[in-house]
Motif scaffolding. Structure first.
Motif, PDB file in Angstrom:
ATOM      1  N   PRO A 192       0.842  -1.198   0.000  1.00 17.11           N
ATOM      2  CA  PRO A 192       0.000   0.000   0.000  1.00 17.11           C
ATOM      3  C   PRO A 192       0.876   1.247   0.000  1.00 17.11           C
ATOM      4  CG  PRO A 192      -0.003  -1.029   2.149  1.00 17.11           C
ATOM      5  CD  PRO A 192       0.758  -1.939   1.232  1.00 17.11           C
ATOM      6  N   GLU A 193       0.411   2.251  -0.697  1.00 15.84           N
ATOM      7  CA  GLU A 193       1.147   3.515  -0.747  1.00 15.84           C
ATOM      8  C   GLU A 193       0.908   4.291   0.539  1.00 15.84           C
ATOM      9  OE1 GLU A 193       1.040   7.694  -3.180  1.00 15.84           O
ATOM     10  OE2 GLU A 193       0.547   5.858  -4.241  1.00 15.84           O
ATOM     11  N   ILE A 194       1.991   4.764   1.111  1.00 16.27           N
ATOM     12  CA  ILE A 194       1.880   5.615   2.292  1.00 16.27           C
ATOM     13  C   ILE A 194       1.873   7.054   1.797  1.00 16.27           C
ATOM     14  CG2 ILE A 194       2.988   6.366   4.412  1.00 16.27           C
ATOM     15  CD1 ILE A 194       4.181   3.536   4.585  1.00 16.27           C
ATOM     16  N   ARG A 195       0.798   7.722   2.073  1.00 17.49           N
ATOM     17  CA  ARG A 195       0.610   9.078   1.575  1.00 17.49           C
ATOM     18  C   ARG A 195       0.590  10.038   2.753  1.00 17.49           C
ATOM     19  NH1 ARG A 195      -4.966  10.385  -0.448  1.00 17.49           N
ATOM     20  NH2 ARG A 195      -4.860  12.569  -0.044  1.00 17.49           N
ATOM     21  N   ARG A 196       1.397  11.078   2.661  1.00 18.84           N
ATOM     22  CA  ARG A 196       1.385  12.057   3.732  1.00 18.84           C
ATOM     23  C   ARG A 196       0.437  13.192   3.382  1.00 18.84           C
ATOM     24  NH1 ARG A 196       3.959  16.832   2.854  1.00 18.84           N
ATOM     25  NH2 ARG A 196       5.643  16.937   1.379  1.00 18.84           N
ATOM     26  N   ALA A 197      -0.014  13.872   4.404  1.00 18.16           N
ATOM     27  CA  ALA A 197      -0.924  15.001   4.211  1.00 18.16           C
ATOM     28  C   ALA A 197      -0.203  16.145   3.522  1.00 18.16           C
ATOM     29  CB  ALA A 197      -1.444  15.463   5.573  1.00 18.16           C
ATOM     30  N   VAL A 198      -0.960  16.967   2.845  1.00 17.34           N
ATOM     31  CA  VAL A 198      -0.413  18.190   2.267  1.00 17.34           C
ATOM     32  C   VAL A 198       0.033  19.084   3.422  1.00 17.34           C
ATOM     33  CG1 VAL A 198      -0.972  20.264   0.935  1.00 17.34           C
ATOM     34  CG2 VAL A 198      -1.907  18.055   0.244  1.00 17.34           C
ATOM     35  N   ARG A 199       1.244  19.605   3.326  1.00 18.34           N
ATOM     36  CA  ARG A 199       1.770  20.484   4.376  1.00 18.34           C
ATOM     37  C   ARG A 199       1.689  21.930   3.903  1.00 18.34           C
ATOM     38  NH1 ARG A 199       6.710  16.642   5.737  1.00 18.34           N
ATOM     39  NH2 ARG A 199       5.562  15.191   7.067  1.00 18.34           N
ATOM     40  N   VAL A 200       1.036  22.738   4.734  1.00 14.44           N
ATOM     41  CA  VAL A 200       0.773  24.135   4.398  1.00 14.44           C
ATOM     42  C   VAL A 200       1.433  25.040   5.427  1.00 14.44           C
ATOM     43  CG1 VAL A 200      -1.029  25.883   4.083  1.00 14.44           C
ATOM     44  CG2 VAL A 200      -1.474  23.503   3.427  1.00 14.44           C
ATOM     45  N   VAL A 201       2.176  26.028   4.956  1.00 15.11           N
ATOM     46  CA  VAL A 201       2.630  27.119   5.817  1.00 15.11           C
ATOM     47  C   VAL A 201       1.683  28.271   5.538  1.00 15.11           C
ATOM     48  CG1 VAL A 201       4.450  28.806   6.253  1.00 15.11           C
ATOM     49  CG2 VAL A 201       5.035  26.403   5.963  1.00 15.11           C
ATOM     50  N   LEU A 202       1.013  28.710   6.573  1.00 14.68           N
ATOM     51  CA  LEU A 202       0.005  29.756   6.446  1.00 14.68           C
ATOM     52  C   LEU A 202       0.576  31.057   6.987  1.00 14.68           C
ATOM     53  CD1 LEU A 202      -2.924  30.049   5.507  1.00 14.68           C
ATOM     54  CD2 LEU A 202      -3.635  29.477   7.824  1.00 14.68           C
ATOM     55  N   GLY A 203       0.673  32.053   6.132  1.00 14.24           N
ATOM     56  CA  GLY A 203       1.284  33.317   6.498  1.00 14.24           C
ATOM     57  C   GLY A 203       0.306  34.332   7.033  1.00 14.24           C
ATOM     58  N   VAL A 204      -0.690  33.866   7.724  1.00 18.50           N
ATOM     59  CA  VAL A 204      -1.662  34.764   8.333  1.00 18.50           C
ATOM     60  C   VAL A 204      -2.346  33.996   9.458  1.00 18.50           C
ATOM     61  CG1 VAL A 204      -3.446  34.154   6.658  1.00 18.50           C
ATOM     62  CG2 VAL A 204      -3.625  36.303   7.874  1.00 18.50           C
ATOM     63  N   ALA A 205      -2.507  34.653  10.578  1.00 16.35           N
ATOM     64  CA  ALA A 205      -3.119  33.986  11.732  1.00 16.35           C
ATOM     65  C   ALA A 205      -4.637  34.088  11.634  1.00 16.35           C
ATOM     66  CB  ALA A 205      -2.603  34.595  13.025  1.00 16.35           C
ATOM     67  N   GLU A 206      -5.213  33.293  10.761  1.00 16.78           N
ATOM     68  CA  GLU A 206      -6.664  33.233  10.580  1.00 16.78           C
ATOM     69  C   GLU A 206      -7.150  31.873  11.039  1.00 16.78           C
ATOM     70  OE1 GLU A 206      -9.222  35.126   9.624  1.00 16.78           O
ATOM     71  OE2 GLU A 206      -7.945  36.875   9.441  1.00 16.78           O
ATOM     72  N   PRO A 207      -7.667  31.787  12.251  1.00 19.21           N
ATOM     73  CA  PRO A 207      -8.092  30.479  12.766  1.00 19.21           C
ATOM     74  C   PRO A 207      -9.095  29.758  11.861  1.00 19.21           C
ATOM     75  CG  PRO A 207      -8.116  32.116  14.516  1.00 19.21           C
ATOM     76  CD  PRO A 207      -7.855  32.849  13.236  1.00 19.21           C
ATOM     77  N   ALA A 208      -9.990  30.500  11.233  1.00 26.15           N
ATOM     78  CA  ALA A 208     -10.999  29.853  10.383  1.00 26.15           C
ATOM     79  C   ALA A 208     -10.350  29.178   9.179  1.00 26.15           C
ATOM     80  CB  ALA A 208     -12.040  30.871   9.929  1.00 26.15           C
ATOM     81  N   ILE A 209      -9.361  29.814   8.579  1.00 21.55           N
ATOM     82  CA  ILE A 209      -8.682  29.231   7.422  1.00 21.55           C
ATOM     83  C   ILE A 209      -7.865  28.018   7.861  1.00 21.55           C
ATOM     84  CG2 ILE A 209      -6.950  29.608   5.625  1.00 21.55           C
ATOM     85  CD1 ILE A 209      -7.945  32.531   5.511  1.00 21.55           C
ATOM     86  N   ALA A 210      -7.140  28.152   8.959  1.00 21.82           N
ATOM     87  CA  ALA A 210      -6.345  27.024   9.465  1.00 21.82           C
ATOM     88  C   ALA A 210      -7.244  25.837   9.792  1.00 21.82           C
ATOM     89  CB  ALA A 210      -5.552  27.458  10.696  1.00 21.82           C
ATOM     90  N   ARG A 211      -8.369  26.080  10.407  1.00 27.01           N
ATOM     91  CA  ARG A 211      -9.305  25.009  10.760  1.00 27.01           C
ATOM     92  C   ARG A 211      -9.858  24.334   9.501  1.00 27.01           C
ATOM     93  NH1 ARG A 211     -11.495  27.303  14.643  1.00 27.01           N
ATOM     94  NH2 ARG A 211     -12.843  28.695  13.479  1.00 27.01           N
ATOM     95  N   GLU A 212     -10.221  25.136   8.504  1.00 22.51           N
ATOM     96  CA  GLU A 212     -10.734  24.570   7.251  1.00 22.51           C
ATOM     97  C   GLU A 212      -9.688  23.671   6.595  1.00 22.51           C
ATOM     98  OE1 GLU A 212     -12.666  25.967   2.987  1.00 22.51           O
ATOM     99  OE2 GLU A 212     -11.748  27.481   4.269  1.00 22.51           O
ATOM    100  N   LEU A 213      -8.441  24.127   6.590  1.00 23.32           N
ATOM    101  CA  LEU A 213      -7.374  23.320   6.001  1.00 23.32           C
ATOM    102  C   LEU A 213      -7.173  22.021   6.767  1.00 23.32           C
ATOM    103  CD1 LEU A 213      -4.834  26.172   5.223  1.00 23.32           C
ATOM    104  CD2 LEU A 213      -6.200  24.876   3.562  1.00 23.32           C
ATOM    105  N   ARG A 214      -7.199  22.106   8.084  1.00 21.61           N
ATOM    106  CA  ARG A 214      -7.059  20.889   8.905  1.00 21.61           C
ATOM    107  C   ARG A 214      -8.234  19.942   8.672  1.00 21.61           C
ATOM    108  NH1 ARG A 214      -4.983  24.741  13.057  1.00 21.61           N
ATOM    109  NH2 ARG A 214      -2.730  24.469  12.991  1.00 21.61           N
ATOM    110  N   ASP A 215      -9.442  20.491   8.528  1.00 23.47           N
ATOM    111  CA  ASP A 215     -10.614  19.670   8.242  1.00 23.47           C
ATOM    112  C   ASP A 215     -10.482  18.962   6.894  1.00 23.47           C
ATOM    113  OD1 ASP A 215     -11.739  20.425  10.656  1.00 23.47           O
ATOM    114  OD2 ASP A 215     -13.175  21.826   9.761  1.00 23.47           O
ATOM    115  N   LEU A 216      -9.723  19.559   5.985  1.00 23.51           N
ATOM    116  CA  LEU A 216      -9.480  18.947   4.676  1.00 23.51           C
ATOM    117  C   LEU A 216      -8.353  17.920   4.729  1.00 23.51           C
ATOM    118  CD1 LEU A 216      -9.761  22.123   2.424  1.00 23.51           C
ATOM    119  CD2 LEU A 216     -11.334  20.167   2.457  1.00 23.51           C
ATOM    120  N   GLY A 217      -7.734  17.776   5.903  1.00 21.80           N
ATOM    121  CA  GLY A 217      -6.675  16.786   6.062  1.00 21.80           C
ATOM    122  C   GLY A 217      -5.265  17.326   5.931  1.00 21.80           C
TER     123      GLY A 217
END
Length: 100
Positions: A4-29
């Motif tokens: 099986p392929e081991i797939r890592r999550a997309v890693r995002v560096v977010l250059g703005v402290a927007e909790p809603a955006i960070a949460r949405e990205l985390r909800d997307l995996g």
């Protein structure tokens, strides 16, 4: 037997402290690293340290892309922070499609 392929999550560096955006990205995996501020050098440093796939930033991307190239990380995408969720969804779809 196929491994099986081991797939890592997309890693995002977010250059703005927007909790809603960070949460949405985390909800997307996505794995999210929030950098306080928009300094291009700080964003690039975090992206290199975290082996990020993408930087979600505000404003012009030229300074960031130049620093990424200077640091041997030109493959890191730079996307407007307001479009980052769509980029993550599109990228996840591309990764799933290329797994076969």
């Amino acid at each position: 037997m196929r491994q099986p392929e081991i797939r890592r999550a997309v890693r995002v560096v977010l250059g703005v402290a927007e909790p809603a955006i960070a949460r949405e990205l985390r909800d997307l995996g996505a794995e999210v690293v929030v950098v306080d501020g928009t300094d291009p050098a700080a964003l690039v440093s975090a992206a290199v340290q975290e082996d990020a796939d993408v930087i979600g930033a505000t404003g012009p991307a030229e300074a960031i892309t130049g620093l990424l190239a200077d640091n041997g990380a030109a493959e890191v995408a730079v996307v407007d922070v307001l479009r980052i969720a769509a980029w993550v969804v599109d990228t996840a779809g591309e990764r799933a499609h290329h797994r076969s």
